[in-house]
Write a protein that holds these residues in place. Structure first.
Motif, short mmCIF file in Angstrom:
data_model
loop_
_atom_site.label_atom_id
_atom_site.label_comp_id
_atom_site.label_asym_id
_atom_site.label_seq_id
_atom_site.Cartn_x
_atom_site.Cartn_y
_atom_site.Cartn_z
N ILE A 95 -51.93 50.92 -55.21
CA ILE A 95 -52.08 49.76 -56.10
C ILE A 95 -51.51 48.51 -55.46
O ILE A 95 -52.11 47.42 -55.50
CB ILE A 95 -51.41 50.05 -57.46
N GLN A 96 -50.33 48.64 -54.83
CA GLN A 96 -49.70 47.48 -54.19
C GLN A 96 -50.57 46.95 -53.03
O GLN A 96 -50.80 45.75 -52.93
CB GLN A 96 -48.32 47.87 -53.67
N ASP A 97 -51.05 47.85 -52.17
CA ASP A 97 -51.86 47.43 -51.02
C ASP A 97 -53.19 46.85 -51.47
O ASP A 97 -53.70 45.90 -50.87
CB ASP A 97 -52.10 48.61 -50.08
N ALA A 98 -53.79 47.42 -52.53
CA ALA A 98 -55.06 46.91 -53.03
C ALA A 98 -54.90 45.49 -53.59
O ALA A 98 -55.75 44.62 -53.35
CB ALA A 98 -55.63 47.84 -54.10
N LEU A 229 -51.97 37.55 -36.58
CA LEU A 229 -50.60 37.19 -36.25
C LEU A 229 -49.68 37.75 -37.32
O LEU A 229 -49.88 37.52 -38.51
CB LEU A 229 -50.47 35.66 -36.18
N GLU A 230 -48.69 38.52 -36.91
CA GLU A 230 -47.78 39.14 -37.86
C GLU A 230 -46.63 38.20 -38.20
O GLU A 230 -45.98 37.67 -37.31
CB GLU A 230 -47.22 40.45 -37.29
N PRO A 231 -46.38 37.98 -39.48
CA PRO A 231 -45.22 37.18 -39.87
C PRO A 231 -43.93 37.83 -39.38
O PRO A 231 -43.86 39.05 -39.22
CB PRO A 231 -45.30 37.17 -41.40
N GLU A 232 -42.93 37.00 -39.15
CA GLU A 232 -41.65 37.50 -38.66
C GLU A 232 -41.04 38.51 -39.64
O GLU A 232 -40.42 39.50 -39.23
CB GLU A 232 -40.69 36.32 -38.46
N ALA A 233 -41.24 38.28 -40.94
CA ALA A 233 -40.70 39.21 -41.93
C ALA A 233 -41.29 40.61 -41.76
O ALA A 233 -40.57 41.62 -41.81
CB ALA A 233 -40.99 38.70 -43.35
N GLU A 234 -42.60 40.67 -41.53
CA GLU A 234 -43.24 41.97 -41.33
C GLU A 234 -42.74 42.64 -40.06
O GLU A 234 -42.52 43.86 -40.03
CB GLU A 234 -44.76 41.80 -41.26
N MET A 235 -42.57 41.86 -38.99
CA MET A 235 -42.11 42.42 -37.73
C MET A 235 -40.69 42.97 -37.87
O MET A 235 -40.36 44.05 -37.38
CB MET A 235 -42.17 41.35 -36.64
N GLY A 238 -40.77 46.04 -40.01
CA GLY A 238 -41.34 47.14 -39.24
C GLY A 238 -40.32 47.75 -38.29
O GLY A 238 -40.23 48.97 -38.16
N ALA A 239 -39.54 46.89 -37.63
CA ALA A 239 -38.49 47.39 -36.73
C ALA A 239 -37.42 48.14 -37.51
O ALA A 239 -36.95 49.21 -37.09
CB ALA A 239 -37.88 46.23 -35.96
N LEU A 240 -37.04 47.60 -38.68
CA LEU A 240 -36.03 48.25 -39.51
C LEU A 240 -36.54 49.61 -40.00
O LEU A 240 -35.80 50.60 -40.02
CB LEU A 240 -35.70 47.37 -40.71
N TYR A 241 -37.82 49.67 -40.36
CA TYR A 241 -38.42 50.93 -40.82
C TYR A 241 -38.39 51.98 -39.71
O TYR A 241 -38.13 53.16 -39.95
CB TYR A 241 -39.85 50.66 -41.28
N ASP A 242 -38.65 51.55 -38.47
CA ASP A 242 -38.60 52.49 -37.33
C ASP A 242 -37.20 53.06 -37.17
O ASP A 242 -37.03 54.26 -36.89
CB ASP A 242 -39.02 51.78 -36.04
N PRO A 287 -36.92 54.44 -46.39
CA PRO A 287 -37.46 53.56 -47.43
C PRO A 287 -38.90 53.16 -47.11
O PRO A 287 -39.15 52.20 -46.38
CB PRO A 287 -36.52 52.35 -47.38
N GLU A 288 -39.86 53.91 -47.63
CA GLU A 288 -41.27 53.61 -47.37
C GLU A 288 -41.67 52.29 -48.02
O GLU A 288 -41.14 51.90 -49.04
CB GLU A 288 -42.16 54.73 -47.93
N GLY A 289 -42.63 51.63 -47.41
CA GLY A 289 -43.20 50.42 -48.01
C GLY A 289 -42.49 49.14 -47.66
O GLY A 289 -42.77 48.10 -48.27
N LEU A 290 -41.56 49.16 -46.69
CA LEU A 290 -40.87 47.92 -46.33
C LEU A 290 -41.85 46.87 -45.82
O LEU A 290 -41.83 45.72 -46.24
CB LEU A 290 -39.81 48.21 -45.25
N VAL A 291 -42.74 47.29 -44.90
CA VAL A 291 -43.68 46.35 -44.29
C VAL A 291 -44.69 45.86 -45.33
O VAL A 291 -44.94 44.66 -45.46
CB VAL A 291 -44.41 46.99 -43.10
N SER A 292 -45.28 46.79 -46.09
CA SER A 292 -46.29 46.40 -47.07
C SER A 292 -45.70 45.55 -48.18
O SER A 292 -46.35 44.65 -48.71
CB SER A 292 -46.96 47.65 -47.66
N THR A 293 -44.42 45.81 -48.53
CA THR A 293 -43.77 45.00 -49.56
C THR A 293 -43.56 43.57 -49.09
O THR A 293 -43.78 42.60 -49.84
CB THR A 293 -42.43 45.62 -49.97
#
Length: 331
Positions: A95-98, A229-235, A238-242, A287-293
């Motif tokens: 639902i969030q991604d949609a 282009l990926e926003p800095e927040a997503e990058m 993403g690194a934190l999620y890894d 914590p799943e969904g960090l990047v998508s959030t």
């Protein structure tokens, strides 16, 4: 087109640098070549968005836990809890991604702007779909380029061709004749292409390709790797999620070994229970969904700005608005 001389182009398209096309010739070109439209990117289906949710370490771990509870342990009654968590996780993420995808699609639909051309001796603004071969484009700083065109004159003209070729650096454009045949489009410095943007300078250009003949509509063109282009927040998320994934796997392995050590039983007897404990630690630690959030937050605020008449081309630009005190706009 980049090897053609300007007089040849003027004769072929029956146009003039000062007066542009006549209304009759513009209508004839429109009937001949059709509407100047860029082939839209393939829209992601709801099924694709839903199936994408299965490719995460949390979902895989939950599936393994459910299977371990049902088969080796025979604890079907206990499998309902992780199954309910799995369903909630999948549908919440879907639902969030949609919603994020729909907001981004809405933004894209509102990004079309008009283009300045010369027709019948007058400067006019028309939508990109109305551009035809032979039109004389006026190139100004910040403009969207609506068609493939041969540059007639250029004044410190610098173009961002990232949306088309994935180039990381801006490109300097000139009106100089080029005689070398077989150059790839990204090396044709006397051409501008649809889907790109003018960063600096200005000039004029004769439209030579529209609609299906646009380079961006070429079916053999490879999609550039740096298109999005990926926003800095997503990058950063993403690194934190890894890091969390690595930590979660380590914790899960330690929980498996410690539990086995304290139980003091043969591994064959308790491997299902140990696997359940280890994977539970993995699921709880990541914590799943960090990047998508983070993307959902940017898309939400970009959508809010759209309601106030401001369209953001890339979400990465939204982060850079945090220190803006004034905005000057053309349209």
């Amino acid at each position: 087109w980049y090897t053609r001389k300007i007089p040849h182009l003027l004769h072929e398209f029956k146009t003039d640098l000062e007066r542009g096309l006549s209304a009759e010739e513009a209508n004839a070109q429109q009937e001949k070549h059709g509407s100047n439209e860029i082939r839209p990117a393939r829209k992601k289906s709801r099924w694709f968005i839903f199936l994408k949710q299965f490719f995460s370490i949390t979902v895989i771990a939950l599936v393994v836990v459910i299977v371990a509870l049902v088969y080796p342990l025979g604890a079907i009654d206990k499998a309902w809890v992780p199954f309910a968590i799995l369903c909630f996780h999948l549908f919440w993420r879907f639902i969030q991604d949609a919603k994020t995808h729909d907001k981004l699609q809405t933004l894209q639909r509102h990004l079309e702007v008009s283009s300045s051309i010369i027709r019948e001796g007058a400067v006019m603004k028309v939508p990109p779909t109305a551009i035809v071969p032979g039109d004389v484009l006026l190139l100004n700083e910040g403009d969207y380029i609506p068609a493939d065109a041969r540059i007639v004159d250029a004044h410190s003209l610098i173009v961002d061709e990232t949306p088309l070729f994935g180039t990381s650096a801006p490109v300097q454009k000139t009106a100089e004749d080029i005689t070398e045949p077989g150059l790839p489009p990204e090396k044709q410095t006397n051409m501008v292409f649809a889907g790109t943007y003018i960063l600096e300078g200005g000039g004029r250009a004769i439209v030579v390709g529209t609609g299906k003949r646009l380079e961006i509509n070429n079916p053999n063109r490879k999609v550039p790797a740096t298109l999005d282009l990926e926003p800095e927040a997503e990058m950063q998320m993403g690194a934190l999620y890894d890091y969390f994934k690595i930590a979660g796997l380590i914790l899960g392995g330690l929980a498996f070994l410690i539990d086995w050590r304290f139980q003091g039983k043969d591994l064959h007897e308790v491997w299902g229970e140990l696997l359940f404990v280890g994977l539970s630690f993995v699921i709880a630690s990541i914590p799943e969904g960090l990047v998508s959030t983070s993307q959902a937050i940017l898309a939400k605020h970009a959508h809010k700005l759209l309601g106030k008449g401001v369209a953001i081309r890339h979400l990465v630009s939204l982060e850079r608005l945090s220190s803006v005190t004034g905005v000057c706009v053309d349209e």
